[in-house]
Design a protein around this motif. Structure first.
Motif, PDB file in Angstrom:
ATOM      1  N   ASN A  38       0.852  -1.187   0.000  1.00 24.14           N
ATOM      2  CA  ASN A  38       0.000   0.000   0.000  1.00 24.14           C
ATOM      3  C   ASN A  38       0.890   1.240   0.000  1.00 24.14           C
ATOM      4  O   ASN A  38       1.489   1.587   1.021  1.00 24.14           O
ATOM      5  CB  ASN A  38      -0.920  -0.015   1.228  1.00 24.14           C
ATOM      6  N   MET A  47      -6.814   0.595   2.692  1.00 20.60           N
ATOM      7  CA  MET A  47      -7.336  -0.072   1.500  1.00 20.60           C
ATOM      8  C   MET A  47      -7.854  -1.444   1.907  1.00 20.60           C
ATOM      9  O   MET A  47      -7.245  -2.137   2.718  1.00 20.60           O
ATOM     10  CB  MET A  47      -6.180  -0.211   0.521  1.00 20.60           C
ATOM     11  N   ALA A  59      -1.617   2.566   4.862  1.00 21.21           N
ATOM     12  CA  ALA A  59      -0.573   3.131   4.018  1.00 21.21           C
ATOM     13  C   ALA A  59       0.798   2.678   4.528  1.00 21.21           C
ATOM     14  O   ALA A  59       1.056   2.709   5.736  1.00 21.21           O
ATOM     15  CB  ALA A  59      -0.671   4.656   4.012  1.00 21.21           C
ATOM     16  N   ALA A  77      -9.499  -4.524  -4.946  1.00 20.68           N
ATOM     17  CA  ALA A  77      -9.137  -3.547  -3.927  1.00 20.68           C
ATOM     18  C   ALA A  77     -10.202  -2.459  -3.891  1.00 20.68           C
ATOM     19  O   ALA A  77     -10.769  -2.100  -4.934  1.00 20.68           O
ATOM     20  CB  ALA A  77      -7.777  -2.933  -4.237  1.00 20.68           C
ATOM     21  N   TRP A  79     -10.879   1.396  -2.109  1.00 18.78           N
ATOM     22  CA  TRP A  79     -10.261   2.515  -1.384  1.00 18.78           C
ATOM     23  C   TRP A  79     -11.172   3.721  -1.560  1.00 18.78           C
ATOM     24  O   TRP A  79     -11.263   4.273  -2.656  1.00 18.78           O
ATOM     25  CB  TRP A  79      -8.866   2.785  -1.949  1.00 18.78           C
TER      26      TRP A  79
END
Ligand SMILES: *[C@@H]1O[C@H](CO)[C@@H](O)[C@H](O)[C@H]1NC(C)=O
Length: 127
Positions: A38, A47, A59, A77, A79
């Motif tokens: 990430n 995420m 992150a 994924a 986000w």
């Protein structure tokens, strides 16, 4: 032993030997690893990654797992309002590499086999 007995013995011996051989191959073989890193902006929301089960990645985190060399791995994924789906591991593309790295940025999904040179392969999509 009768002929039938000999044949049966040979068949069983073959099954036994091939079972041992395939067990050995599996044990010695280095399965490829897939990394999803990430690299989204710091302090942005985590995420949600779905490849090898569901995983929430903050992150900076690197999630890795091993895969079968001959099996396609489908990933998704999420986000914020963005999502993406791609092949985390694709035998035709990735076989022979010990590792597959995915760097996930706000600008898209970058592939590397050496964790050094990256090629963008996918973009985020909006619903
Ligand atoms: C990949 O490269 C980054 C940046 O150089 C490094 O921090 C990280 O440890 C590497 N990951 C692996 C699994 O080698």
């Amino acid at each position: 032993m009768t002929n039938r007995g000999v044949s049966l013995f040979l068949v069983l011996a073959c099954i036994f030997v091939s079972t041992i051989a395939s067990a050995k191959e599996k044990g010695n073989h280095h399965l490829p690893a897939v990394h999803v890193i990430n690299a989204l902006p710091k302090n942005s929301e985590p995420m949600d990654l779905q490849c090898d089960g569901e995983k929430i990645l903050n992150a900076g985190e690197d999630y890795q797992w091993t895969v079968e060399e001959n099996k396609l791995v489908y990933c998704e994924a999420f986000w914020g309002k963005l999502f993406a789906s791609w092949h985390g591991f694709q035998p035709r593309r990735d076989v022979g590499h010990r590792a597959v790295y995915w760097l996930v940025k706000d600008t898209g999904f970058f592939l590397s086999w050496d964790n050094r040179s990256w090629v963008r392969k996918h973009l985020w999509e909006t619903e």
